[in-house]
Motif scaffolding. Sequence first.
Motif, PDB file in Angstrom:
ATOM      1  N   GLY A 217     -48.166 -47.470 -43.292  1.00  0.00           N
ATOM      2  CA  GLY A 217     -46.929 -47.275 -42.534  1.00  0.00           C
ATOM      3  C   GLY A 217     -47.244 -47.032 -41.072  1.00  0.00           C
ATOM      4  N   LEU A 218     -46.217 -46.744 -40.311  1.00  0.00           N
ATOM      5  CA  LEU A 218     -46.404 -46.583 -38.871  1.00  0.00           C
ATOM      6  C   LEU A 218     -47.154 -45.290 -38.533  1.00  0.00           C
ATOM      7  CD1 LEU A 218     -42.915 -47.862 -37.784  1.00  0.00           C
ATOM      8  CD2 LEU A 218     -45.063 -49.111 -37.821  1.00  0.00           C
ATOM      9  N   THR A 219     -47.186 -44.360 -39.507  1.00  0.00           N
ATOM     10  CA  THR A 219     -47.933 -43.114 -39.263  1.00  0.00           C
ATOM     11  C   THR A 219     -49.393 -43.253 -39.677  1.00  0.00           C
ATOM     12  OG1 THR A 219     -47.224 -42.342 -41.427  1.00  0.00           O
ATOM     13  CG2 THR A 219     -45.915 -41.615 -39.545  1.00  0.00           C
ATOM     14  N   GLY A 220     -49.741 -44.413 -40.261  1.00  0.00           N
ATOM     15  CA  GLY A 220     -51.116 -44.631 -40.716  1.00  0.00           C
ATOM     16  C   GLY A 220     -51.280 -44.428 -42.201  1.00  0.00           C
ATOM     17  N   SER A 221     -50.231 -43.844 -42.856  1.00  0.00           N
ATOM     18  CA  SER A 221     -50.261 -43.693 -44.314  1.00  0.00           C
ATOM     19  C   SER A 221     -49.355 -44.755 -44.916  1.00  0.00           C
ATOM     20  CB  SER A 221     -49.771 -42.301 -44.700  1.00  0.00           C
ATOM     21  OG  SER A 221     -48.461 -42.101 -44.213  1.00  0.00           O
ATOM     22  N   LYS A 222     -49.129 -44.720 -46.259  1.00  0.00           N
ATOM     23  CA  LYS A 222     -48.263 -45.703 -46.922  1.00  0.00           C
ATOM     24  C   LYS A 222     -46.847 -45.615 -46.361  1.00  0.00           C
ATOM     25  CE  LYS A 222     -46.101 -46.654 -51.369  1.00  0.00           C
ATOM     26  NZ  LYS A 222     -45.911 -46.211 -52.750  1.00  0.00           N
ATOM     27  N   MET A 223     -46.262 -46.789 -46.057  1.00  0.00           N
ATOM     28  CA  MET A 223     -44.882 -46.807 -45.586  1.00  0.00           C
ATOM     29  C   MET A 223     -43.978 -46.417 -46.754  1.00  0.00           C
ATOM     30  SD  MET A 223     -42.990 -49.778 -43.338  1.00  0.00           S
ATOM     31  CE  MET A 223     -44.307 -50.059 -42.199  1.00  0.00           C
ATOM     32  N   SER A 224     -43.136 -45.404 -46.538  1.00  0.00           N
ATOM     33  CA  SER A 224     -42.367 -44.843 -47.645  1.00  0.00           C
ATOM     34  C   SER A 224     -40.903 -44.709 -47.283  1.00  0.00           C
ATOM     35  CB  SER A 224     -42.922 -43.468 -48.006  1.00  0.00           C
ATOM     36  OG  SER A 224     -42.038 -42.770 -48.830  1.00  0.00           O
ATOM     37  N   LYS A 243     -38.401 -46.913 -30.411  1.00  0.00           N
ATOM     38  CA  LYS A 243     -38.822 -45.506 -30.466  1.00  0.00           C
ATOM     39  C   LYS A 243     -39.855 -45.288 -31.581  1.00  0.00           C
ATOM     40  CE  LYS A 243     -35.843 -42.312 -31.819  1.00  0.00           C
ATOM     41  NZ  LYS A 243     -34.578 -41.512 -31.775  1.00  0.00           N
ATOM     42  N   LYS A 244     -39.610 -45.873 -32.755  1.00  0.00           N
ATOM     43  CA  LYS A 244     -40.530 -45.673 -33.882  1.00  0.00           C
ATOM     44  C   LYS A 244     -41.864 -46.382 -33.644  1.00  0.00           C
ATOM     45  CE  LYS A 244     -37.060 -44.744 -37.432  1.00  0.00           C
ATOM     46  NZ  LYS A 244     -36.406 -45.178 -38.670  1.00  0.00           N
ATOM     47  N   LEU A 245     -41.814 -47.578 -33.065  1.00  0.00           N
ATOM     48  CA  LEU A 245     -43.067 -48.280 -32.768  1.00  0.00           C
ATOM     49  C   LEU A 245     -43.872 -47.533 -31.701  1.00  0.00           C
ATOM     50  CD1 LEU A 245     -42.135 -52.068 -32.891  1.00  0.00           C
ATOM     51  CD2 LEU A 245     -43.957 -50.967 -34.179  1.00  0.00           C
ATOM     52  N   LYS A 246     -43.165 -46.937 -30.751  1.00  0.00           N
ATOM     53  CA  LYS A 246     -43.842 -46.182 -29.691  1.00  0.00           C
ATOM     54  C   LYS A 246     -44.637 -45.020 -30.286  1.00  0.00           C
ATOM     55  CE  LYS A 246     -42.816 -44.738 -24.967  1.00  0.00           C
ATOM     56  NZ  LYS A 246     -41.745 -44.439 -23.986  1.00  0.00           N
ATOM     57  N   GLU A 256     -58.694 -49.638 -38.574  1.00  0.00           N
ATOM     58  CA  GLU A 256     -58.514 -49.032 -39.901  1.00  0.00           C
ATOM     59  C   GLU A 256     -57.181 -48.300 -39.959  1.00  0.00           C
ATOM     60  OE1 GLU A 256     -60.710 -49.494 -42.399  1.00  0.00           O
ATOM     61  OE2 GLU A 256     -61.836 -50.751 -40.991  1.00  0.00           O
ATOM     62  N   ASN A 257     -56.465 -48.429 -41.058  1.00  0.00           N
ATOM     63  CA  ASN A 257     -55.175 -47.750 -41.244  1.00  0.00           C
ATOM     64  C   ASN A 257     -54.228 -47.947 -40.061  1.00  0.00           C
ATOM     65  OD1 ASN A 257     -55.642 -46.684 -43.815  1.00  0.00           O
ATOM     66  ND2 ASN A 257     -56.790 -44.966 -42.953  1.00  0.00           N
ATOM     67  N   ASN A 258     -54.268 -49.147 -39.505  1.00  0.00           N
ATOM     68  CA  ASN A 258     -53.416 -49.465 -38.358  1.00  0.00           C
ATOM     69  C   ASN A 258     -52.199 -50.246 -38.871  1.00  0.00           C
ATOM     70  OD1 ASN A 258     -52.261 -50.715 -36.064  1.00  0.00           O
ATOM     71  ND2 ASN A 258     -54.184 -50.525 -34.940  1.00  0.00           N
ATOM     72  N   GLY A 259     -51.063 -49.537 -39.000  1.00  0.00           N
ATOM     73  CA  GLY A 259     -49.862 -50.155 -39.566  1.00  0.00           C
ATOM     74  C   GLY A 259     -49.328 -51.309 -38.734  1.00  0.00           C
ATOM     75  N   VAL A 260     -49.514 -51.242 -37.414  1.00  0.00           N
ATOM     76  CA  VAL A 260     -49.009 -52.296 -36.527  1.00  0.00           C
ATOM     77  C   VAL A 260     -49.799 -53.593 -36.754  1.00  0.00           C
ATOM     78  CG1 VAL A 260     -48.477 -52.922 -34.130  1.00  0.00           C
ATOM     79  CG2 VAL A 260     -48.332 -50.524 -34.853  1.00  0.00           C
ATOM     80  N   LEU A 309     -49.720 -54.702 -27.934  1.00  0.00           N
ATOM     81  CA  LEU A 309     -49.600 -55.056 -29.354  1.00  0.00           C
ATOM     82  C   LEU A 309     -48.240 -54.603 -29.885  1.00  0.00           C
ATOM     83  CD1 LEU A 309     -51.522 -56.263 -31.639  1.00  0.00           C
ATOM     84  CD2 LEU A 309     -51.756 -53.901 -32.402  1.00  0.00           C
ATOM     85  N   LYS A 310     -47.871 -53.353 -29.570  1.00  0.00           N
ATOM     86  CA  LYS A 310     -46.593 -52.813 -30.046  1.00  0.00           C
ATOM     87  C   LYS A 310     -45.404 -53.571 -29.465  1.00  0.00           C
ATOM     88  CE  LYS A 310     -48.105 -48.021 -30.850  1.00  0.00           C
ATOM     89  NZ  LYS A 310     -47.863 -46.610 -30.489  1.00  0.00           N
ATOM     90  N   ASN A 311     -45.463 -53.852 -28.173  1.00  0.00           N
ATOM     91  CA  ASN A 311     -44.347 -54.590 -27.534  1.00  0.00           C
ATOM     92  C   ASN A 311     -44.167 -55.966 -28.155  1.00  0.00           C
ATOM     93  OD1 ASN A 311     -43.859 -52.479 -25.813  1.00  0.00           O
ATOM     94  ND2 ASN A 311     -45.051 -53.322 -24.116  1.00  0.00           N
TER      95      ASN A 311
END
Length: 526
Positions: A217-224, A243-246, A256-260, A309-311
């Motif tokens: 997920g965007l926090t680096g853990s499983k998207m939930s 806002k969430k992508l930022k 590693e563990n890069n959700g983007v 990358l995020k943009n």
Amino acid sequence: MEPASGPQEKYHLITRNLQEVLGEDKLMAVLKERELKIYWGTATTGKPHVAYFVPMSKIADFLKAGCEVTILFADLHAYLDNMKAPWELLELRTRYYENVIKAMLESIGVPLEKLKFVRGTDYQLSKEYTLDVYRLSSVVTQHDAKKAGAEVVKQVEHPLLSGLLYPGLQALDEEYLKVDAQFGGVDQRKIFTFAEKYLPSLGYAKRVHLMNPMVPGLTGSKMSSSEEDSKIDLLDRKEDVKKKLKKAFCEPGNVENNGVLSFIKHVLFPLKSEFVILREEKWGGNKTYTAYEALEKDFAEQVVHPGDLKNSVEVALNKLLDPIREKFNSPELKKLTNAAYPNPSKAKPAEKGTKNSEPENVVPSRLDIRVGKVISVEKHPDADSLYVEKIDVGEPEPRTVVSGLVQFIPKEQLQDRLVVLLCNLKPQKMRGVESQGMVLCASSVGEPRQVEPLDPPSGCCAGERVYVEGYEGGEPDDELKPKKKVFEKLQADFRVSEDCVAQWKQRNFLTKLGRVSCKSLKGGSI
């Protein structure tokens, strides 16, 4: 992309980006003979989010490979998994899932006519399936059932028996959907190996299992669905996506563990076969990547900045979300979204069970409407136009109900049928016999007058609650006071829709298994 032709090319498309395949030889053997039949199931629990594009992207691959794909809306599983979807919301959430999953597929260019959509309760309540659940429970150990669901079923201190049934039902789905393969996340692996072990014990074939990696997920853990900050909702506004992508975890050089990056690899690249990094000229200008590995290498070497990358992901993601947002901007789907996922902080008076007589509280949840089964029907001893029925509504004793249906419905058509009964009217004597409820019927508008009892969905049981869409949370009055005329005020807005569904103010009458309807009286009153 043109559809794949040879078995090898199909095999590549079917398996690309997967973490694991169980049964590779069988998969290739099927592809040499005919098209693969495969299904993907989703339990209708929390709101689907952008990570659902990962399986959608693979479904697009399966179709390009010529597969026959079934999508299962696993409504019964949603309830069995620690009641993640309560019964009263199950139908609404399933309809939400059907609409949103189809909108996602359309947004990535998947032709819906090539897919088969099925609800679990369409077949999981059948006699044959239920018998197989019992057969399976006689050979499966408690240890194996618990172990199989460990990664999928919500783990709690005092687990419910329903969580042990869950893996067995998922295994049986493979047989009842008549598929060669099941597709899911690698978190399903224990259920897949459980199915491979136990289906043959019932005389059913072992299936192929295809597993996607778990995308961070965007926090680096499983998207939930239950972690608000880890996911982007499919209906989030553009400013919320930004806002969430930022806030998303995307450390310079860290792959590693890069959700983007994972989202680019598993969704954006397979869809377009390329990805464009958007940046100002002073930082090197836009760059198009035609291989994901090259992008990952440049990010690891910090040639590509996390901000760029995020943009770039934000722009590409909004292109996917725009048609979904547009579809769900309709009044009908807005209403469905709010009903399926009510905001607990904005509970309606109806949901709090308030029962005073103010006009705004004349709401359908005050009516105690239940599914009833007619046990016996006799003519009223003192009135030729009345029946006296004994109706089971899930109480210790059946209720006696007097109905003026003699001239409209033959006695044999009422015997043993399911009906819809209003149960909290004040009992009233009708020609000497006390009636303890009212059978709700559709009535034609013109002459000659026709009457049909309302039909609950097949598979309902006596005593199940009937509610109006959006008003499933309220408590019915113990007894409706005749002077308040609550039923009469509500009944004024009861109608039968053009597709024969019972409605109040264009909101459907529902049970946990679906819509209440009548046989043929379109546009009638109730």
